[in-house]
Write a protein that holds these residues in place. Structure first.
Motif, short mmCIF file in Angstrom:
data_model
loop_
_atom_site.label_atom_id
_atom_site.label_comp_id
_atom_site.label_asym_id
_atom_site.label_seq_id
_atom_site.Cartn_x
_atom_site.Cartn_y
_atom_site.Cartn_z
N ASP A 191 0.86 -1.18 0.00
CA ASP A 191 0.00 0.00 0.00
C ASP A 191 0.90 1.23 0.00
OD1 ASP A 191 -1.79 2.06 0.40
OD2 ASP A 191 -2.98 1.01 1.90
N GLY A 192 1.08 1.81 -1.19
CA GLY A 192 2.00 2.93 -1.36
C GLY A 192 1.58 4.22 -0.69
N ARG A 193 0.37 4.28 -0.16
CA ARG A 193 -0.06 5.49 0.54
C ARG A 193 0.75 5.75 1.81
NH1 ARG A 193 -6.25 4.22 1.51
NH2 ARG A 193 -5.26 2.21 2.03
N HIS A 194 1.46 4.73 2.30
CA HIS A 194 2.19 4.86 3.56
C HIS A 194 3.67 5.18 3.37
CE1 HIS A 194 -1.32 3.43 5.73
NE2 HIS A 194 -1.42 2.43 4.87
N ARG A 195 4.05 5.59 2.18
CA ARG A 195 5.46 5.82 1.86
C ARG A 195 6.16 6.73 2.86
NH1 ARG A 195 8.79 10.20 0.39
NH2 ARG A 195 10.50 9.53 -0.96
N GLY A 217 8.13 6.28 13.82
CA GLY A 217 8.19 5.03 14.59
C GLY A 217 6.85 4.56 15.11
N ARG A 218 6.06 5.46 15.69
CA ARG A 218 4.78 5.04 16.27
C ARG A 218 3.82 4.54 15.19
NH1 ARG A 218 3.55 9.73 20.86
NH2 ARG A 218 5.35 9.23 22.20
N GLU A 219 3.82 5.21 14.03
CA GLU A 219 2.95 4.80 12.94
C GLU A 219 3.38 3.44 12.38
OE1 GLU A 219 0.06 6.35 11.28
OE2 GLU A 219 0.13 6.90 13.41
N ALA A 224 2.41 -2.17 11.62
CA ALA A 224 3.10 -3.46 11.56
C ALA A 224 2.30 -4.54 12.28
CB ALA A 224 4.50 -3.35 12.15
N VAL A 225 1.79 -4.21 13.46
CA VAL A 225 1.02 -5.20 14.22
C VAL A 225 -0.32 -5.46 13.56
CG1 VAL A 225 -0.09 -5.68 16.43
CG2 VAL A 225 2.18 -4.64 16.38
N GLY A 226 -0.93 -4.44 12.98
CA GLY A 226 -2.25 -4.60 12.38
C GLY A 226 -2.25 -5.25 11.02
N MET A 312 6.83 -6.99 7.46
CA MET A 312 6.33 -5.75 6.90
C MET A 312 7.50 -4.81 6.69
SD MET A 312 3.84 -2.74 8.26
CE MET A 312 5.27 -1.73 8.64
N GLY A 313 7.49 -4.08 5.57
CA GLY A 313 8.58 -3.17 5.28
C GLY A 313 8.08 -1.88 4.65
#
Length: 325
Positions: A191-195, A217-219, A224-226, A312-313
């Motif tokens: 999902d490229g919206r999170h770049r 980091g918080r985002e 990552a967990v979700g 996740m990356g």
């Protein structure tokens, strides 16, 4: 009816000689061993030497995987290198590894999915084997991530390390049931919206230079967990397995809080979770195979065990794989 499965024949890893401990980092930036361990679980990481390239790390790991499999490069049809830190803009690091291994046949290419790179590479190699394009694939995750770090930014420089690990995958006829050995299923997402949440601000097209890592980091933790839930549920749906059936969970080794949060959300007991982040830090595409190598070598992972992999990356990219060892 029998099917072709991609079975792991051999496994090998390599870590640079230099070990960078938290106490040494605390002399450079405003941090401490307690602060880093409490927030990340990381105690030390390995750093590539000056002049030691991603391809060098990859070759060491590849040679060990080939030896573990009892194979030579003559048996390999394809080399896939998952990396975010290639030696050069081009050619691919995989082609450089091919040359350094003395392999003059077959094909080689890189995959760039940041920390999800090994899962993306595993899915690609498995598809090539099942399609009959390759009989045996050398899949490598290799990174010199330390070269992308701003060593004055304590929010990122404490997280990452360098290393490489490789697997030899071979096509084998199996009965075609969920009890088969090998790669049972893989699932990929992006999902490229999170770049903007995790990226490096550099590249040939945009800036003509190599940039540094930037991270919210918080985002990243929240997503990552979700995000891993959907690809793991897809794996369970396809195979009929559940978290109760998993022998070992080998996630991307980014942060112990992400690892623990993911395992808890999936309902996987802590005793089944392989963790190496304390010794390696986040080695991006190398982290899952490095953790696999540790758990196989110390006897935890045994023939026939059902292994869940996930990562996740940046991008964001994420994915899962179910593999019977």
């Amino acid at each position: 009816m029998s099917v072709i499965r991609s079975v792991v024949e051999g496994l090998g890893s390599y870590l640079p000689e230099r070990v960078l401990k938290n106490a040494e980092l605390a002399q450079k930036v405003d941090t401490s061993d307690d602060w880093i361990v409490q927030r990340t679980g990381i105690r030390e990481r390995h750093i590539a030497a000056e002049g030691e390239l991603t391809s060098d790390l990859a070759v060491h790991a590849a040679e060990r995987a080939l030896a573990d499999a009892g194979r030579t490069v003559a048996d390999i049809d394809l080399i896939v290198v998952a990396t975010t830190t290639p030696d050069d803009t081009f050619p691919s690091t995989a082609v450089t590894v091919q040359r350094k291994l003395g392999m003059t046949h077959g094909a080689a290419f890189d995959i760039q999915a940041v920390c999800s790179g090994f899962i993306y590479g595993l899915s690609t190699a498995d598809a090539m084997i099942r399609a009959g394009v390759a009989r045996r694939v050398l899949l490598i995750g290799a990174e010199t991530f330390s070269r992308l770090l701003d060593w004055n930014d304590r929010s990122t420089c404490v997280l990452f390390g360098d290393g490489a690990a490789a697997v030899v995958l071979a096509g084998e006829a199996q009965p075609g049931t969920r009890e088969d050995r090998g790669v049972l299923t893989t699932h990929l997402r992006s999902d490229g919206r999170h770049r903007e949440k995790l990226y490096v601000d550099g590249g040939p097209s945009s800036s003509e230079r190599v940039g540094k890592v930037h991270m919210e980091g918080r985002e990243v933790f929240r997503h990552a967990v979700g995000m891993i839930t959907d690809v793991v549920e897809d794996a369970y749906r396809v195979t009929g397995y559940s978290s109760d059936d998993i022998d070992w969970f080998v996630p991307h080794q980014a942060n112990v809080r992400i690892i623990d949060g993911s395992a808890q959300k999936l309902g996987i007991a802590e005793a089944k979770v392989v963790k190496t982040v304390d010794r390696h830090g986040n080695t991006s595409a190398a982290s899952i195979p490095l953790a696999l190598d540790v758990a196989v070598k110390d006897g935890r992972i045994a023939r026939g065990d059902l292994i869940l992999l996930d990562a996740m990356g940046g991008g964001f990219t994420w994915g899962s794989a179910l593999v019977r060892w």
